[in-house]
Design a protein around this motif. Structure first.
Motif, PDB file in Angstrom:
ATOM      1  N   ASP A  76       0.892  -1.165   0.000  1.00  0.00           N
ATOM      2  CA  ASP A  76       0.000   0.000   0.000  1.00  0.00           C
ATOM      3  C   ASP A  76       0.929   1.215   0.000  1.00  0.00           C
ATOM      4  O   ASP A  76       2.130   1.092   0.220  1.00  0.00           O
ATOM      5  N   MET A  77       0.399   2.401  -0.250  1.00  0.00           N
ATOM      6  CA  MET A  77       1.297   3.560  -0.297  1.00  0.00           C
ATOM      7  C   MET A  77       1.015   4.601   0.793  1.00  0.00           C
ATOM      8  O   MET A  77       1.826   4.760   1.707  1.00  0.00           O
ATOM      9  N   ASP A  78      -0.140   5.239   0.754  1.00  0.00           N
ATOM     10  CA  ASP A  78      -0.407   6.304   1.741  1.00  0.00           C
ATOM     11  C   ASP A  78      -0.470   5.758   3.151  1.00  0.00           C
ATOM     12  O   ASP A  78      -1.242   4.843   3.424  1.00  0.00           O
ATOM     13  N   GLY A  79       0.331   6.339   4.014  1.00  0.00           N
ATOM     14  CA  GLY A  79       0.327   5.921   5.410  1.00  0.00           C
ATOM     15  C   GLY A  79       1.190   4.703   5.656  1.00  0.00           C
ATOM     16  O   GLY A  79       1.455   4.350   6.808  1.00  0.00           O
ATOM     17  N   MET A 111     -12.334   6.174   6.446  1.00  0.00           N
ATOM     18  CA  MET A 111     -12.007   6.824   5.154  1.00  0.00           C
ATOM     19  C   MET A 111     -10.702   6.329   4.568  1.00  0.00           C
ATOM     20  O   MET A 111     -10.565   6.225   3.353  1.00  0.00           O
ATOM     21  N   MET A 112      -9.757   5.974   5.435  1.00  0.00           N
ATOM     22  CA  MET A 112      -8.399   5.649   4.951  1.00  0.00           C
ATOM     23  C   MET A 112      -8.430   4.560   3.897  1.00  0.00           C
ATOM     24  O   MET A 112      -9.159   3.585   4.019  1.00  0.00           O
ATOM     25  N   GLY A 113      -7.659   4.764   2.859  1.00  0.00           N
ATOM     26  CA  GLY A 113      -7.489   3.686   1.887  1.00  0.00           C
ATOM     27  C   GLY A 113      -8.561   3.627   0.818  1.00  0.00           C
ATOM     28  O   GLY A 113      -8.413   2.944  -0.196  1.00  0.00           O
ATOM     29  N   ALA A 176      -0.069  -1.197  -4.688  1.00  0.00           N
ATOM     30  CA  ALA A 176      -1.508  -1.143  -5.009  1.00  0.00           C
ATOM     31  C   ALA A 176      -2.096  -0.066  -4.093  1.00  0.00           C
ATOM     32  O   ALA A 176      -2.221  -0.270  -2.882  1.00  0.00           O
ATOM     33  N   THR A 177      -2.418   1.086  -4.663  1.00  0.00           N
ATOM     34  CA  THR A 177      -2.841   2.232  -3.870  1.00  0.00           C
ATOM     35  C   THR A 177      -4.196   2.747  -4.334  1.00  0.00           C
ATOM     36  O   THR A 177      -4.563   2.585  -5.504  1.00  0.00           O
ATOM     37  N   GLY A 178      -4.923   3.363  -3.407  1.00  0.00           N
ATOM     38  CA  GLY A 178      -6.202   3.979  -3.763  1.00  0.00           C
ATOM     39  C   GLY A 178      -6.005   5.339  -4.398  1.00  0.00           C
ATOM     40  O   GLY A 178      -6.945   5.952  -4.905  1.00  0.00           O
ATOM     41  N   THR A 179      -4.775   5.805  -4.349  1.00  0.00           N
ATOM     42  CA  THR A 179      -4.474   7.139  -4.883  1.00  0.00           C
ATOM     43  C   THR A 179      -4.586   7.176  -6.411  1.00  0.00           C
ATOM     44  O   THR A 179      -4.146   6.265  -7.093  1.00  0.00           O
ATOM     45  N   HIS A 180      -5.199   8.257  -6.910  1.00  0.00           N
ATOM     46  CA  HIS A 180      -5.313   8.430  -8.366  1.00  0.00           C
ATOM     47  C   HIS A 180      -3.980   8.874  -8.936  1.00  0.00           C
ATOM     48  O   HIS A 180      -3.142   9.447  -8.233  1.00  0.00           O
ATOM     49  N   GLY A 212     -13.065   0.308  -4.920  1.00  0.00           N
ATOM     50  CA  GLY A 212     -11.922   0.595  -4.056  1.00  0.00           C
ATOM     51  C   GLY A 212     -11.884  -0.319  -2.855  1.00  0.00           C
ATOM     52  O   GLY A 212     -12.810  -1.099  -2.629  1.00  0.00           O
ATOM     53  N   LYS A 213     -10.769  -0.245  -2.090  1.00  0.00           N
ATOM     54  CA  LYS A 213     -10.647  -1.020  -0.843  1.00  0.00           C
ATOM     55  C   LYS A 213     -11.869  -0.693   0.030  1.00  0.00           C
ATOM     56  O   LYS A 213     -12.317   0.449   0.053  1.00  0.00           O
ATOM     57  N   PRO A 214     -12.474  -1.673   0.704  1.00  0.00           N
ATOM     58  CA  PRO A 214     -12.063  -3.035   1.017  1.00  0.00           C
ATOM     59  C   PRO A 214     -12.342  -4.070  -0.059  1.00  0.00           C
ATOM     60  O   PRO A 214     -12.162  -5.263   0.188  1.00  0.00           O
ATOM     61  N   GLU A 240      -0.083  -2.969   4.712  1.00  0.00           N
ATOM     62  CA  GLU A 240      -1.168  -1.973   4.717  1.00  0.00           C
ATOM     63  C   GLU A 240      -1.174  -1.192   6.023  1.00  0.00           C
ATOM     64  O   GLU A 240      -0.707  -1.697   7.065  1.00  0.00           O
ATOM     65  N   ASP A 241      -1.735   0.022   5.972  1.00  0.00           N
ATOM     66  CA  ASP A 241      -1.902   0.792   7.220  1.00  0.00           C
ATOM     67  C   ASP A 241      -3.381   0.924   7.593  1.00  0.00           C
ATOM     68  O   ASP A 241      -3.701   1.258   8.736  1.00  0.00           O
ATOM     69  N   ALA A 242      -4.280   0.706   6.644  1.00  0.00           N
ATOM     70  CA  ALA A 242      -5.696   1.039   6.874  1.00  0.00           C
ATOM     71  C   ALA A 242      -6.576  -0.199   7.020  1.00  0.00           C
ATOM     72  O   ALA A 242      -6.345  -1.209   6.347  1.00  0.00           O
TER      73      ALA A 242
END
Ligand SMILES: O=P(O)(O)OC[C@@H](O)CO
Ligand SMILES: [Mg+2]
Length: 297
Positions: A76-79, A111-113, A176-180, A212-214, A240-242
């Motif tokens: 995962d990327m953010d966090g 919200m995270m992820g 694999a990130t939720g970020t655009h 998106g995740k989950p 993962e962080d979220a």
């Protein structure tokens, strides 16, 4: 250590998808993910799921097979790799202050992820400001504030050491990130060389990521794109962080290590196969991966 399934309580609903996943596991988030109606009262009350034997065995099987046989790693990327979740928190607190409301970690945890529009819908609805701020308008305002913050993103502790170690030992790694894409480029602009070690990157706006995740879409797409893909999910290890990301990994049938923000309530950390305070605490040899050379410690 797998959280004992009977202790892991959530709402269990059949997952209608071509991925043929008979059951999905997710915390009872009241909105933002297709699920049977969750009454308001149950919003924070975890529902005891009558988990079928199959699901329990599936979860156990993943964990038993996972330890000692990991061949591919998905980040995962953010966090997790980048210290960017604080930017979302900072900006969301500023927006809420205008409505004399405060942003709390129980909402942050939901919200995270998630994909931006899903997270935005949760935000405006849970904060009771949907009459004056639409999810779309929230995203536009938040993005204008994040534009200047994202390029300053720092790496999380241990991220560079772990990525370089795995890459150096020939272990295929990806993101694999939720970020655009537009945000991905801003967030990683100071870390291009490190992210170039990744075999591939699956972003939130990827055409194969329908949900998106989950939902497991991002991790399943990531497993397919390795050189020798699709990778057996039992041989894939996700970081993962979220909570939503941990659920996504489990829904993909993968092993998952959670590295949560210390402010996240522990009740959200009961599903991961392992929980670490930092990537610095990861021991590759516990998962059948090459150990760090002493010089790297
Ligand atoms: O999937 P990640 O990389 O955590 O991205 C999530 C991001 O959209 C903000 O929460
Ligand atoms: Mg994350």
């Amino acid at each position: 250590m797998l959280a004992s399934p009977t202790r892991f309580v959530t709402q269990r609903i059949p997952f209608q998808s071509s991925n043929k996943i008979p059951t999905i596991f997710l915390p009872p988030f009241p909105r933002g993910f297709p699920q049977r109606s969750v009454t308001k009262s149950s919003e924070n009350i975890r529902l005891v799921a009558a988990m079928s034997t199959t699901s329990v065995n599936a979860v156990n099987a993943v964990t038993d097979a996972g330890r000692g046989s990991i061949t591919h790693v998905i980040f995962d990327m953010d966090g997790l790799l980048l210290d960017t979740e604080k930017f979302y928190t900072e900006v969301q607190e500023k927006i809420l202050a205008r409505y004399n409301k405060t942003f709390d970690w129980s909402l942050k945890a939901k919200m995270m992820g998630r994909k931006a529009i899903e997270a935005a819908t949760l935000f405006v609805e849970e904060c009771g400001i949907s009459d004056s701020l639409s999810p779309e308008a929230f995203i536009v305002e938040r993005e204008s504030m994040l534009q200047d913050l994202f390029p300053t993103s720092d790496l999380m502790p241990g991220a560079s050491r772990l990525l370089r170690h795995l890459h150096g030992k020939g272990i295929p790694i990806c993101v694999a990130t939720g970020t655009h894409t537009r945000h991905f480029d801003l967030k990683t602009q100071r870390h291009r060389e490190l992210f170039s070690l990744m075999h591939h990157i699956v972003r939130g706006d990827d055409p194969e990521v329908k949900q998106g995740k989950p939902a497991p879409d991002g991790f399943l797409a990531a497993a397919r794109r390795f050189e020798d893909g699709p990778v057996d999910p039992r041989k894939a290890l996700v970081f993962e962080d979220a909570p939503s990301g941990v659920m996504a990994a489990k829904n993909a049938g993968m092993n998952v290590i959670m590295v949560p923000d210390p402010r996240l309530d522990k009740s959200y950390c009961t599903v991961a196969d392992q929980v670490l305070a930092s990537l610095l605490d990861f021991k590759p040899e516990e998962w059948g991966l090459p150990p760090f050379d002493d010089s790297q410690n």
